[in-house]
Structure formats: structure tokens, C-alpha cells
Scaffold this motif. Structure first.
Motif, mmCIF file in Angstrom:
data_model
loop_
_atom_site.group_PDB
_atom_site.id
_atom_site.type_symbol
_atom_site.label_atom_id
_atom_site.label_comp_id
_atom_site.label_asym_id
_atom_site.label_seq_id
_atom_site.Cartn_x
_atom_site.Cartn_y
_atom_site.Cartn_z
ATOM 1 N N THR A 174 0.833 -1.192 0.000
ATOM 2 C CA THR A 174 0.000 0.000 0.000
ATOM 3 C C THR A 174 0.873 1.249 0.000
ATOM 4 O OG1 THR A 174 -0.123 0.016 2.415
ATOM 5 C CG2 THR A 174 -1.864 -1.152 1.238
ATOM 6 N N LYS A 175 0.355 2.306 -0.578
ATOM 7 C CA LYS A 175 1.061 3.582 -0.595
ATOM 8 C C LYS A 175 0.803 4.300 0.723
ATOM 9 C CE LYS A 175 2.619 3.432 -4.882
ATOM 10 N NZ LYS A 175 2.209 4.427 -5.892
ATOM 11 N N LYS A 176 1.815 4.990 1.215
ATOM 12 C CA LYS A 176 1.682 5.724 2.467
ATOM 13 C C LYS A 176 1.888 7.210 2.228
ATOM 14 C CE LYS A 176 3.900 6.373 6.972
ATOM 15 N NZ LYS A 176 5.041 5.985 7.830
ATOM 16 N N LEU A 177 0.915 8.015 2.665
ATOM 17 C CA LEU A 177 1.007 9.462 2.566
ATOM 18 C C LEU A 177 1.190 10.063 3.955
ATOM 19 C CD1 LEU A 177 -1.861 10.407 0.053
ATOM 20 C CD2 LEU A 177 0.596 10.286 -0.405
ATOM 21 N N THR A 178 2.125 10.994 4.085
ATOM 22 C CA THR A 178 2.271 11.740 5.333
ATOM 23 C C THR A 178 1.652 13.111 5.134
ATOM 24 O OG1 THR A 178 4.475 12.485 4.646
ATOM 25 C CG2 THR A 178 4.360 10.529 6.038
ATOM 26 N N LEU B 182 10.072 16.791 2.837
ATOM 27 C CA LEU B 182 8.828 17.319 3.366
ATOM 28 C C LEU B 182 7.735 16.252 3.375
ATOM 29 C CD1 LEU B 182 10.324 20.006 2.114
ATOM 30 C CD2 LEU B 182 8.122 21.018 2.680
ATOM 31 N N PRO B 183 6.648 16.513 4.114
ATOM 32 C CA PRO B 183 5.497 15.605 4.051
ATOM 33 C C PRO B 183 4.929 15.588 2.636
ATOM 34 C CG PRO B 183 5.332 17.111 5.920
ATOM 35 C CD PRO B 183 6.454 17.610 5.069
ATOM 36 N N ASP B 184 4.249 14.519 2.296
ATOM 37 C CA ASP B 184 3.643 14.437 0.961
ATOM 38 C C ASP B 184 2.623 15.547 0.767
ATOM 39 O OD1 ASP B 184 4.876 11.850 0.119
ATOM 40 O OD2 ASP B 184 3.754 11.096 1.835
ATOM 41 N N VAL B 185 1.877 15.846 1.824
ATOM 42 C CA VAL B 185 0.878 16.928 1.809
ATOM 43 C C VAL B 185 1.078 17.750 3.072
ATOM 44 C CG1 VAL B 185 -1.582 17.499 1.836
ATOM 45 C CG2 VAL B 185 -0.772 15.530 0.500
ATOM 46 N N PHE B 186 1.096 19.080 2.945
ATOM 47 C CA PHE B 186 1.301 19.894 4.136
ATOM 48 C C PHE B 186 0.609 21.243 4.005
ATOM 49 C CE2 PHE B 186 4.854 20.682 1.295
ATOM 50 C CZ PHE B 186 5.071 22.046 1.354
ATOM 51 N N ASP B 187 0.410 21.866 5.150
ATOM 52 C CA ASP B 187 -0.266 23.150 5.283
ATOM 53 C C ASP B 187 0.760 24.265 5.094
ATOM 54 O OD1 ASP B 187 -1.710 25.373 6.156
ATOM 55 O OD2 ASP B 187 -2.692 24.274 7.782
ATOM 56 N N THR B 188 0.495 25.186 4.177
ATOM 57 C CA THR B 188 1.447 26.277 3.932
ATOM 58 C C THR B 188 1.208 27.471 4.868
ATOM 59 O OG1 THR B 188 0.017 27.115 2.153
ATOM 60 C CG2 THR B 188 1.832 25.650 1.531
ATOM 61 N N ARG C 50 -5.489 30.399 5.770
ATOM 62 C CA ARG C 50 -5.609 29.867 7.121
ATOM 63 C C ARG C 50 -5.127 28.413 7.072
ATOM 64 N NH1 ARG C 50 -7.889 31.182 11.768
ATOM 65 N NH2 ARG C 50 -6.717 33.047 11.326
ATOM 66 N N HIS C 51 -5.979 27.480 6.692
ATOM 67 C CA HIS C 51 -5.546 26.089 6.554
ATOM 68 C C HIS C 51 -5.569 25.712 5.076
ATOM 69 C CE1 HIS C 51 -5.772 25.895 10.827
ATOM 70 N NE2 HIS C 51 -7.083 25.974 10.871
ATOM 71 N N THR C 52 -4.475 25.135 4.607
ATOM 72 C CA THR C 52 -4.370 24.745 3.201
ATOM 73 C C THR C 52 -3.816 23.327 3.086
ATOM 74 O OG1 THR C 52 -2.090 25.486 2.883
ATOM 75 C CG2 THR C 52 -3.824 27.149 2.602
ATOM 76 N N MET C 53 -3.825 22.822 1.865
ATOM 77 C CA MET C 53 -3.186 21.540 1.557
ATOM 78 C C MET C 53 -2.378 21.702 0.280
ATOM 79 S SD MET C 53 -6.248 18.817 2.461
ATOM 80 C CE MET C 53 -5.174 17.361 2.525
ATOM 81 N N ALA C 54 -1.059 21.567 0.402
ATOM 82 C CA ALA C 54 -0.157 21.629 -0.741
ATOM 83 C C ALA C 54 0.525 20.272 -0.895
ATOM 84 C CB ALA C 54 0.887 22.723 -0.541
ATOM 85 N N ALA C 55 0.971 19.963 -2.099
ATOM 86 C CA ALA C 55 1.649 18.694 -2.370
ATOM 87 C C ALA C 55 3.136 18.941 -2.577
ATOM 88 C CB ALA C 55 1.057 18.025 -3.606
#
Length: 428
Positions: A39-43, A95-101, A314-319
């Protein structure tokens, strides 16, 4: 003192980084982001702090995993250490796979994030979020989970009890605070701050810097950008903060108070004003469903000026552009961009959505967003007028001011010194 402080912060951040990540980073690189069962793992890292917000976020993640059983998502909410941890990760390019900028999509994280312009939601950014999250070349840096519109959250029941209308000026705000303290015999704290979460302290200085220095007709915007600022103009803010503390207008346990104390005290009608957004209100309503929250823009300081909001990300999701699982990271972000999920996040954070045509139910707060729909919104002061790294300075110096270990003039001198030092470093 500063030379001793910086290594401690970096060391602490590194220790926390190692504690949070353990050996997973090197393991992910060796297995190309896959676990032993394939399985793929995303942080995923987020700055979300209130429990109701975390619950909504993790619920959406669980729904994503159900629809995508071959993808496992590991979510981290590092709290106050988020920024330090991300700085360490940037230095290691891991960096994490997805993170808040968290307000720095372009300036700080721009070269690390993937372009999301081809995602189905990218063309639907609100008019206020589009210039924040896109550049002149059309790159889209992150998905906004909401849209910041920071003012002052207040307990409507407390203000009604003491016959106070939402203040329009800073002087009115101080007069209201003194009236509440006096007439409640000290049972109600006019303002709440947490020395454990120094961001609540930094928020005061960042938000009130705008009506002091930026929003008035005659302002210091150019001087700040050109590095010709007369920093004595800043002293008004630490002086007022110290005055608030001396007069007992701030909770007495401010240095040791936890951020989780705020919803508890708000629910008990023991807090009048909280500088910043209303994200904690939902948690307060779990304790007391009958508590009523109000929301207002930041009062004006300079005569002739009008109230305003601080806004932006405020809260975001970047790749992360170098993620081994970039396709899966984008898939998770697109899942969060579903209207029902953006609605859920906006409602959990009690903030407007950052994508068009999303109509969240913000309960009693809806009336305030509608009432103040035409109030000016200025970008966060530190994100435009201060070099990267000054947020920490405002937080820690505010904390030291609260503790009585520095004077308002010391705070101002620290601002001037650190602005010059950081600008010099960042220009090399």
C-alpha cells in the motif's frame, strides 16, 4: 541572549522532528513510499489546532482511505512546533507528501510545492484567495480549506449583560474591557491569552499592527517595505499590551494557560474577547450549547480610520513536488476539495470557504460575516511587511513582556534589530 536562544530552538525542533518522524523518512525513501504490504503511504502535516477541526479533518481522511484501500494516510498536528519542524524538513528536502502552507504558500514554500493548476477545483478559488495562492504564471500553490478573516471573537452574552456594543476603536475596546472587569468584580477576564500557545500573543501584535501602521490613510506601508521604518511607532502596541496586563484585563494565568482552557472559560462566560478567529467556538458549544459567540473586525486605532480584518491563508493543503507518491497526494487533495468536505472544514473552523459556491452553515456567526461583508480585509501584517522569521519574534517578545522580563522599548528594539538581521540574511 538571542545567540543562545536560536540553537536551542533549532535543537528542540530537530529533536521533535526526529521524535515525530522516527525512522519513517529513510524507510519511505528505500521503499519508494510503499509499506511492506504494497500500500502507498502518505504523510500529512497540518497546523489545525482546535479539536473540532482535527475531528473533521481526520474524518475526511478516513473516508478517503475507505475509497482508496491501497493508500494509508498518516496525519500529524504538531501544534506550536509546526513551523520549526517544517524548517528542518525543508533543509533536508524531505517534506510531508501533503502539508499546510499556513500563510506562506508562495514566499516560503513556493519552490517545494507542486503546481495544482490542472486540478478540477483550481479554477474556483474565491476572488480573495486567488491572488494569495496563484502567481503571474498561473501556478496554483495549494487548496484552501477555508479563508481567514481574522478579527475579534467575543462572548455575546457577556457584552449584552454589561450593556456593551462591539467596539469600533481601540480606546472603546479598552473601555469595554475595564467596564467588564469592574462590573464583574474580576469574575470575567476581558481578554484571554495563552503562554503555552504563544501564537495567541503574537496574534494580538500582528492584527493590531494593521490599524496602527497600515490601514490609516497616512500609513507606514512603504517605509516598512523599503526598510526605512521609524520603529518607535511600534512601541504603542507593547505599551498597550503591558498596560492591559497591569490593569488585570488579561487572564491572570496567561503565562501558564493552555489553549484548551479558552473554550472551557468561554463556555462558562468567563471570557469576553479573544483576538483572532472563532475556531474554538465549536468546542465551547460542546461544553455549553447555549453560549453565544459574536464576531467583529479589528477596531481602528488612528482617528478617522475604520475597523478592518486581517486575512489570507488559514488552513491549506499543498503537495510536495518531490513526493514519491505525488499522484496519490494530489488525489487526497482533490478528495478534500469535494464541496461536502470543504463545507465540513469551513463549518468546523467557523470560517468562510476559500472555494466558490461552497455555502457552509456557520450558525450564529453567519450574521456577522454578512454584516461585515464589505469591511476591508488586509493581508496579515507579518506576511507582507516583515521578513520570514519575525512571527516567532513577536510571539516570544510578547511572552517576555507579559512575564515582565522586558519593557515595551525593549520589544521595539528587538523588532528593529531582528528585522534588519533577517532581511540581511535573506538577501544573501
Amino acid at each position: 541572549m538571542k545567540k543562545k536562544f536560536v540553537p536551542l530552538v533549532v535543537s528542540a525542533a530537530l529533536s521533535i522532528f526526529l521524535a515525530v518522524t522516527g525512522c519513517s523518512s529513510s524507510g519511505d525513501q528505500k521503499t519508494n513510499g510503499k509499506s511492506e504490504d504494497g500500500t502507498k503511504k502518505l504523510t500529512v502535516y497540518s497546523t489545525i489546532g482546535e479539536q473540532a477541526e482535527k475531528d473533521a479533518f481526520t474524518q475526511i481522511v478516513k473516508e478517503f482511505e475507505k475509497e482508496n484501500p491501497n493508500i494509508k494516510v498518516e496525519v500529524q498536528f504538531p501544534g506550536n512546533e509546526y513551523e520549526n519542524i517544517l524548517k528542518v524538513k525543508m533543509a533536508a528536502n524531505d517534506l510531508p507528501d501533503v502539508f499546510d502552507t499556513h500563510g506562506w504558500a508562495q514566499i516560503r514554500y513556493g519552490k517545494y510545492v507542486a503546481d495544482l493548476k490542472d486540478e478540477p477545483w483550481a479554477s474556483k478559488l474565491t476572488d480573495t484567495m486567488k491572488p494569495v495562492l496563484t502567481d503571474k504564471q498561473g501556478k496554483v500553490y495549494a487548496l484552501p480549506l477555508n479563508e481567514a478573516k481574522d478579527g475579534i471573537t467575543y462572548n455575546a452574552d457577556v457584552l449584552k449583560k454589561y450593556g456593551i456594543e462591539p467596539p469600533q476603536t481601540f480606546d472603546q475596546l479598552m473601555a469595554a474591557a475595564e467596564k467588564i472587569k469592574k462590573e464583574s468584580n474580576g469574575e470575567v477576564s476581558p481578554f484571554f491569552f495563552s503562554g503555552i500557545d504563544t501564537g495567541t500573543i503574537g496574534q494580538f501584535f500582528d492584527q493590531f499592527a494593521t490599524p496602527l501602521l497600515i490601514s490609516p490613510k497616512e500609513n507606514y506601508a512603504d517605509a516598512l517595505l523599503n526598510n526605512t521604518m521609524d520603529w518607535s511607532k511600534w512601541t504603542y502596541l507593547p505599551e498597550k499590551f503591558a498596560e492591559m496586563n497591569k490593569k488585570g484585563l488579561i487572564n491572570q494565568d496567561a503565562l501558564t494557560a493552555r489553549p484548551t482552557d479558552r473554550p472551557q472559560l468561554f463556555a462558562q462566560n468567563k471570557i469576553a474577547f479573544s483576538v483572532g478567529g472563532p475556531g474554538f467556538v465549536q468546542e465551547a458549544k460542546k461544553i455549553n450549547p447555549n453560549v453565544n459567540a459574536g464576531y467583529m473586525p479589528v477596531p481602528a486605532i488612528v482617528p478617522g480610520d475604520e475597523p478592518s480584518f486581517s486575512g489570507g491563508e488559514r488552513h491549506t493543503m499543498a503537495a510536495w513536488k518531490d513526493s514519491k507518491n505525488l499522484a496519490e497526494a494530489k488525489k487526497l487533495i482533490t478528495f478534500f476539495a469535494k464541496p461536502e468536505n470543504l463545507k465540513k472544514m469551513a463549518e468546523a473552523t467557523k470560517l468562510p470557504a476559500g472555494i466558490k459556491d461552497i455555502k457552509p452553515d456557520l450558525a450564529e456567526l453567519t450574521q456577522y460575516y454578512e454584516k461585515y461583508a464589505n469591511i476591508r480585509v488586509f493581508s496579515y501584517f507579518d506576511r507582507v511587511y516583515l521578513p520570514n522569521g519575525m512571527w516567532d519574534v513577536m510571539c516570544t517578545k510578547g511572552q517576555e513582556l507579559l512575564a515582565g522580563s522586558i519593557t515595551p522599548n525593549d520589544y521595539t528594539e528587538a523588532m528593529k534589530k531582528e528585522v534588519n538581521r533577517l532581511r540581511s540574511q535573506q538577501q544573501k
